[in-house]
Design a protein around this motif. Structure first.
Motif, PDB file in Angstrom:
ATOM      1  N   GLY A 106       0.802  -1.208   0.000  1.00  0.00           N
ATOM      2  CA  GLY A 106       0.000   0.000   0.000  1.00  0.00           C
ATOM      3  C   GLY A 106       0.839   1.265   0.000  1.00  0.00           C
ATOM      4  O   GLY A 106       0.442   2.282  -0.557  1.00  0.00           O
ATOM      5  N   VAL A 107       2.016   1.190   0.632  1.00  0.00           N
ATOM      6  CA  VAL A 107       2.922   2.336   0.657  1.00  0.00           C
ATOM      7  C   VAL A 107       3.870   2.288  -0.540  1.00  0.00           C
ATOM      8  O   VAL A 107       4.135   3.310  -1.173  1.00  0.00           O
ATOM      9  CB  VAL A 107       3.724   2.357   1.972  1.00  0.00           C
ATOM     10  N   ALA A 108       4.333   1.095  -0.868  1.00  0.00           N
ATOM     11  CA  ALA A 108       5.350   0.951  -1.907  1.00  0.00           C
ATOM     12  C   ALA A 108       4.817   1.175  -3.309  1.00  0.00           C
ATOM     13  O   ALA A 108       5.517   1.706  -4.170  1.00  0.00           O
ATOM     14  CB  ALA A 108       5.987  -0.439  -1.819  1.00  0.00           C
ATOM     15  N   ARG A 109       3.583   0.751  -3.582  1.00  0.00           N
ATOM     16  CA  ARG A 109       3.047   0.855  -4.942  1.00  0.00           C
ATOM     17  C   ARG A 109       1.541   1.093  -4.896  1.00  0.00           C
ATOM     18  O   ARG A 109       0.744   0.176  -5.049  1.00  0.00           O
ATOM     19  CB  ARG A 109       3.375  -0.433  -5.716  1.00  0.00           C
ATOM     20  N   PRO A 110       1.110   2.332  -4.672  1.00  0.00           N
ATOM     21  CA  PRO A 110      -0.323   2.617  -4.549  1.00  0.00           C
ATOM     22  C   PRO A 110      -1.140   2.217  -5.774  1.00  0.00           C
ATOM     23  O   PRO A 110      -2.301   1.841  -5.638  1.00  0.00           O
ATOM     24  CB  PRO A 110      -0.352   4.137  -4.337  1.00  0.00           C
ATOM     25  N   GLU A 111      -0.539   2.285  -6.981  1.00  0.00           N
ATOM     26  CA  GLU A 111      -1.304   1.928  -8.183  1.00  0.00           C
ATOM     27  C   GLU A 111      -1.746   0.470  -8.134  1.00  0.00           C
ATOM     28  O   GLU A 111      -2.887   0.133  -8.473  1.00  0.00           O
ATOM     29  CB  GLU A 111      -0.476   2.188  -9.440  1.00  0.00           C
ATOM     30  N   ASN A 143      -5.601   7.029   3.940  1.00  0.00           N
ATOM     31  CA  ASN A 143      -4.836   7.760   4.965  1.00  0.00           C
ATOM     32  C   ASN A 143      -3.425   7.169   5.052  1.00  0.00           C
ATOM     33  O   ASN A 143      -3.120   6.415   5.996  1.00  0.00           O
ATOM     34  CB  ASN A 143      -5.527   7.649   6.329  1.00  0.00           C
ATOM     35  N   PRO A 144      -2.573   7.486   4.092  1.00  0.00           N
ATOM     36  CA  PRO A 144      -1.248   6.858   4.031  1.00  0.00           C
ATOM     37  C   PRO A 144      -0.446   6.991   5.319  1.00  0.00           C
ATOM     38  O   PRO A 144       0.310   6.084   5.678  1.00  0.00           O
ATOM     39  CB  PRO A 144      -0.564   7.613   2.877  1.00  0.00           C
ATOM     40  N   GLU A 145      -0.615   8.120   6.018  1.00  0.00           N
ATOM     41  CA  GLU A 145       0.176   8.339   7.230  1.00  0.00           C
ATOM     42  C   GLU A 145      -0.210   7.386   8.357  1.00  0.00           C
ATOM     43  O   GLU A 145       0.546   7.217   9.320  1.00  0.00           O
ATOM     44  CB  GLU A 145       0.009   9.788   7.704  1.00  0.00           C
ATOM     45  N   ARG A 146      -1.361   6.729   8.249  1.00  0.00           N
ATOM     46  CA  ARG A 146      -1.818   5.832   9.314  1.00  0.00           C
ATOM     47  C   ARG A 146      -1.314   4.406   9.138  1.00  0.00           C
ATOM     48  O   ARG A 146      -1.451   3.591  10.051  1.00  0.00           O
ATOM     49  CB  ARG A 146      -3.345   5.837   9.381  1.00  0.00           C
ATOM     50  N   VAL A 147      -0.756   4.085   7.987  1.00  0.00           N
ATOM     51  CA  VAL A 147      -0.271   2.726   7.747  1.00  0.00           C
ATOM     52  C   VAL A 147       1.252   2.747   7.691  1.00  0.00           C
ATOM     53  O   VAL A 147       1.847   3.190   6.721  1.00  0.00           O
ATOM     54  CB  VAL A 147      -0.852   2.140   6.451  1.00  0.00           C
ATOM     55  N   THR A 148       1.848   2.266   8.756  1.00  0.00           N
ATOM     56  CA  THR A 148       3.300   2.181   8.863  1.00  0.00           C
ATOM     57  C   THR A 148       3.717   0.714   8.821  1.00  0.00           C
ATOM     58  O   THR A 148       2.874  -0.189   8.800  1.00  0.00           O
ATOM     59  CB  THR A 148       3.761   2.803  10.179  1.00  0.00           C
ATOM     60  N   ASP A 149       5.008   0.475   8.832  1.00  0.00           N
ATOM     61  CA  ASP A 149       5.488  -0.903   8.917  1.00  0.00           C
ATOM     62  C   ASP A 149       4.949  -1.590  10.168  1.00  0.00           C
ATOM     63  O   ASP A 149       4.596  -2.776  10.143  1.00  0.00           O
ATOM     64  CB  ASP A 149       7.018  -0.934   8.928  1.00  0.00           C
ATOM     65  N   ALA A 150       4.878  -0.835  11.264  1.00  0.00           N
ATOM     66  CA  ALA A 150       4.358  -1.406  12.515  1.00  0.00           C
ATOM     67  C   ALA A 150       2.895  -1.808  12.362  1.00  0.00           C
ATOM     68  O   ALA A 150       2.459  -2.827  12.914  1.00  0.00           O
ATOM     69  CB  ALA A 150       4.525  -0.404  13.654  1.00  0.00           C
TER      70      ALA A 150
END
Length: 220
Positions: free
Chosen positions: A109-114, A176-183
């Protein structure tokens, strides 16, 4: 993987290679429309223009737009599944293999949104597919059950729960990209392991173990 996308063996003749290239151009164009959620309104002319191929070429490869878009989604699924297989090829513990694949797929989800857009909008329809992510996840769940690592009555129900969790996390990462981290990705894997019967402390240890190079996910 040797290449970022799953491809069939190279066609033998120049004509076959040209046909394969045209088909791939159409699929690549369809993937772009899928990611932008424009597939419902685009025309075949729009697709062939985007692919830079002749209009008549479309019908040499696909009977309908629906058939093309199904092929495009299947390709995304198979590429990601193949990559996750490669990254887990040296993992013997089914619980570790399952968690590692989940953690890496969620990081998509972070690495490749498309690609995440394609999975979120169309992935659930492929939960019973014979190729792609679903059969690989089911394989890992069944291996965990057979080895005694997982305690579930119906592996396909566990698969459905896993798919729902992955798609929900990918949706959240897009909204909400900022809410999904590696953790966050690791916590989801931990919760799924606990659902499958792995004790809390062990689930947490497995879900926070070092991962292979996650940057490979961005190539899908």
């Amino acid at each position: 993987m040797a290449t970022p996308r799953s491809r069939s063996a190279e066609p033998a003749t120049r004509t076959e290679r040209r046909k394969a290239q045209t088909r791939q151009k159409l699929i690549d164009a369809a993937r772009g429309f899928l990611a932008g959620d424009k597939h419902a309104t685009v025309s075949i002319q729009d697709i062939t223009d985007e692919a830079d191929v002749g209009f008549g070429s479309f019908y040499n490869h696909f009977a309908t737009k629906a058939e093309l878009f199904e092929a495009a989604v299947s390709e995304v699924m198979e590429e990601l599944g193949g990559l996750l297989d490669d990254l887990s090829s040296d993992v013997d513990d089914p619980a570790m293999a399952f968690a590692q694949s989940m953690r890496l797929a969620a990081r998509l989800g972070v690495a490749r949104p498309e690609t995440a857009q394609v999975l979120v909008r169309h992935g659930m329809a492929f939960i019973d597919a014979d190729a792609g992510l679903a059969p690989r996840a089911l394989r890992d769940i069944e291996a965990g059950v057979a080895s005694g690592r997982f305690r579930v009555g119906e592996p396909r129900l566990a698969l459905a729960t896993t798919a729902g969790a992955l798609l929900a996390v990918l949706h959240l990462s897009l909204a909400n990209p900022e809410r999904v981290t590696d953790a966050t990705c690791d916590e989801v894997a931990e919760q799924l392991l606990r659902m499958l019967g792995v004790p809390l402390d062990e689930a947490r240890e497995i879900a926070t173990a070092p991962l292979p190079d996650a940057s490979a996910v961005s190539r899908v």
